[in-house]
Motif scaffolding. Structure first.
Motif, PDB file in Angstrom:
ATOM      1  N   GLU A  75      -3.424   8.784  10.648  1.00 32.66           N
ATOM      2  CA  GLU A  75      -2.352   8.161  10.524  1.00 32.66           C
ATOM      3  C   GLU A  75      -2.451   7.720   8.933  1.00 32.66           C
ATOM      4  OE1 GLU A  75      -1.560   5.033  13.526  1.00 32.66           O
ATOM      5  OE2 GLU A  75      -0.919   6.344  14.847  1.00 32.66           O
ATOM      6  N   HIS A  84       5.818   2.049   6.796  1.00 30.00           N
ATOM      7  CA  HIS A  84       5.992   3.765   6.851  1.00 30.00           C
ATOM      8  C   HIS A  84       4.724   4.106   7.537  1.00 30.00           C
ATOM      9  CE1 HIS A  84       9.825   3.545   4.746  1.00 30.00           C
ATOM     10  NE2 HIS A  84       8.958   3.264   3.694  1.00 30.00           N
ATOM     11  N   GLU A  86       2.994   7.685   9.235  1.00 28.85           N
ATOM     12  CA  GLU A  86       3.135   8.863   9.289  1.00 28.85           C
ATOM     13  C   GLU A  86       1.882   9.822   9.943  1.00 28.85           C
ATOM     14  OE1 GLU A  86       5.792  10.599   7.996  1.00 28.85           O
ATOM     15  OE2 GLU A  86       6.494   8.887   6.809  1.00 28.85           O
ATOM     16  N   ARG A  87       1.896  10.719  10.685  1.00 28.50           N
ATOM     17  CA  ARG A  87       0.972  11.542  11.437  1.00 28.50           C
ATOM     18  C   ARG A  87       0.797  12.746  10.582  1.00 28.50           C
ATOM     19  NH1 ARG A  87       0.358  16.056  14.910  1.00 28.50           N
ATOM     20  NH2 ARG A  87      -1.496  15.757  16.317  1.00 28.50           N
TER      21      ARG A  87
END
Length: 131
Positions: A75, A84, A86-87
């Protein structure tokens, strides 16, 4: 630069860089830097995030970063308040502008390996750790 100036410089091979603990709290394996190769404008290292690892939130003052995820799933939190999430996974590229807070984390049970390049040639010079 002319040919004569270029001929005074030499290429360098850095084999199996030694590990060091970064200010961010992760282990890095030294690659190309001002310290290892005399680099003037870039730095490139391997970072390993073991299962459950989390970097300290930080940013790189005045320097851009690029990351290529070699193995695993992580992550990536980013933004002024790390708002924010994100993967990222093997094969993904990440661009981090100068001054943008970020924090990589490995919430999985598998190791994550990534190649990191920065426009700061020093291994840790521009890292600013956030509270």
């Amino acid at each position: 630069m002319d040919k004569e100036g270029a001929s005074l410089r030499t290429c360098k091979i850095v084999r199996g860089g030694e590990a060091f603990r970064g200010k961010q709290g992760l282990d890095y394996f030294a690659g190309i830097s001002a310290e290892s190769a005399g680099s003037e404008a870039l730095c490139m290292h391997l970072v390993i995030l073991p299962p459950g690892a989390k970097a300290r939130p930080h940013y790189h003052e005045s320097h851009e970063s690029a990351v290529f995820v070699l193995e695993g799933v992580a992550e990536f939190l980013h933004g002024p308040n790390l708002e924010h999430r994100e993967r990222v996974e093997a094969g993904d590229f990440i661009y981090i502008p100068a001054g943008v807070p970020h924090q990589p984390c490995n919430p999985t049970g598998r190791t994550v390996r990534a190649l990191i390049a920065r426009t700061d040639p020093n291994e840790q010079e521009s890292v600013v750790v956030l509270d």
